[in-house]
Motif scaffolding. Structure first.
Motif, mmCIF file in Angstrom:
data_model
loop_
_atom_site.group_PDB
_atom_site.id
_atom_site.type_symbol
_atom_site.label_atom_id
_atom_site.label_comp_id
_atom_site.label_asym_id
_atom_site.label_seq_id
_atom_site.Cartn_x
_atom_site.Cartn_y
_atom_site.Cartn_z
ATOM 1 N N VAL A 12 -5.467 3.260 -2.215
ATOM 2 C CA VAL A 12 -5.690 3.675 -0.832
ATOM 3 C C VAL A 12 -4.401 3.539 -0.029
ATOM 4 N N TYR A 13 -3.739 2.409 -0.184
ATOM 5 C CA TYR A 13 -2.481 2.189 0.533
ATOM 6 C C TYR A 13 -1.446 3.234 0.122
ATOM 7 N N LEU A 14 -1.383 3.523 -1.158
ATOM 8 C CA LEU A 14 -0.435 4.509 -1.670
ATOM 9 C C LEU A 14 -0.641 5.865 -1.005
ATOM 10 N N ILE A 15 -1.880 6.353 -1.030
ATOM 11 C CA ILE A 15 -2.180 7.693 -0.514
ATOM 12 C C ILE A 15 -2.018 7.759 1.003
ATOM 13 N N GLU A 16 -2.466 6.721 1.686
ATOM 14 C CA GLU A 16 -2.500 6.762 3.145
ATOM 15 C C GLU A 16 -1.169 6.412 3.800
ATOM 16 N N LYS A 17 -0.348 5.622 3.131
ATOM 17 C CA LYS A 17 0.814 5.063 3.807
ATOM 18 C C LYS A 17 2.166 5.462 3.210
ATOM 19 N N THR B 169 1.655 15.165 2.786
ATOM 20 C CA THR B 169 1.190 16.526 2.525
ATOM 21 C C THR B 169 0.030 16.518 1.538
ATOM 22 N N VAL B 170 0.152 15.716 0.498
ATOM 23 C CA VAL B 170 -0.924 15.599 -0.484
ATOM 24 C C VAL B 170 -2.181 15.042 0.175
ATOM 25 N N SER B 171 -2.014 14.032 1.021
ATOM 26 C CA SER B 171 -3.157 13.437 1.703
ATOM 27 C C SER B 171 -3.860 14.452 2.592
ATOM 28 N N LEU B 172 -3.095 15.241 3.315
ATOM 29 C CA LEU B 172 -3.682 16.259 4.183
ATOM 30 C C LEU B 172 -4.402 17.329 3.373
ATOM 31 N N GLN B 173 -3.830 17.703 2.242
ATOM 32 C CA GLN B 173 -4.503 18.668 1.372
ATOM 33 C C GLN B 173 -5.833 18.111 0.878
ATOM 34 N N LYS B 174 -5.836 16.837 0.524
ATOM 35 C CA LYS B 174 -7.067 16.184 0.072
ATOM 36 C C LYS B 174 -8.131 16.234 1.153
ATOM 37 N N TYR B 175 -7.774 15.845 2.369
ATOM 38 C CA TYR B 175 -8.759 15.839 3.447
ATOM 39 C C TYR B 175 -9.206 17.258 3.805
ATOM 40 N N ASP C 230 -7.950 2.862 7.699
ATOM 41 C CA ASP C 230 -6.865 2.271 8.487
ATOM 42 C C ASP C 230 -7.159 0.808 8.818
ATOM 43 N N ASP C 231 -8.408 0.540 9.195
ATOM 44 C CA ASP C 231 -8.782 -0.830 9.544
ATOM 45 C C ASP C 231 -8.770 -1.715 8.305
ATOM 46 N N TRP C 232 -9.214 -1.162 7.190
ATOM 47 C CA TRP C 232 -9.235 -1.904 5.928
ATOM 48 C C TRP C 232 -7.817 -2.282 5.507
#
Length: 215
Positions: free
Chosen positions: A119-124, A130-136, A177-179
């Motif tokens: 989670v930290y890797l993908i989000e931060k 760009t990959v994260s935005l594509q996922k969402y 984010d909170d996690w």
């Protein structure tokens, strides 16, 4: 009869299964390396070595490191789609969507530490935004499509489903984010449920949902 054709089919099937295993191994080893030593710090040569394949084999399956991460996220998108579709038809659309998100959590990784690291890797990681935005974006599409089937028939049903899907992703991202802020100390699922309840309370009654007192 065509004996050549009869022997070709199982050989092709075996080749496809072998490629699928290699692909899965590459993804698993890449995610492990990314989460332990950093995305930018990990080289394709290290990934290939960990997966016990050649650099050439890796590039036949993935053009970039980002494509490996994106391939990993596709499995989660399918989980989200399937979990939403499996909910009872009489379950409220919002509850069904949150059930799908909750079903997604165990799919991230097999244990707490890997889940937090992924989670930290993908989000931060800035280079993975760009990959994260594509996922969402993919999540939004699959949720909107599934929710549209659950909402009452009306002229703006697709717009309502799209709005609900975007709101659900906002809940999920806020909980993540909170996690991360709390360094993964609380369990993620209860935190996700709490975030959903908070948004529901805020939309239904804008005053403080805990004290019901004006700001």
């Amino acid at each position: 009869m065509k004996p050549v054709a009869m022997t070709d089919a199982p050989v092709q099937g075996l080749r496809e299964r072998k490629q699928a295993r290699v692909r899965s191994t590459l993804i698993a080893e890449a995610m492990r390396l990314f989460s332990t030593q950093g995305y930018d710090q990990t080289t394709v040569d290290e990934i290939a070595e960990a997966a016990e394949v050649s650099r050439r084999t890796l590039f036949r399956m993935f053009e970039t490191k980002g494509d490996i991460v994106l391939a990993w996220t596709k499995g989660m998108t399918q989980t989200l789609t399937d979990a939403l579709a499996a909910c009872p038809r009489d379950m409220p659309a919002g509850d069904a969507m949150m059930h799908a998100f909750i079903s997604l959590v165990p799919r991230i990784a097999a244990n707490w530490q890997d889940t937090y690291d992924f989670v930290y890797l993908i989000e931060k990681t800035p280079s993975l935004q760009t990959v994260s935005l594509q996922k969402y974006g993919k999540w939004e599409d699959c949720l909107a499509e599934g929710l549209a089937r659950r909402l009452p028939v009306r002229r703006n049903r697709k717009i309502a489903a799209r709005l609900m899907a975007r709101g659900g992703i906002a809940i999920f991202r806020t909980a993540l984010d909170d996690w991360i802020r709390l360094k993964g100390r609380p369990a993620l699922v209860p935190l996700l449920q709490k975030t959903y309840a908070l948004q529901t309370a805020l939309w239904s009654h804008p005053a403080d949902p805990e004290t019901d007192a004006p700001a």
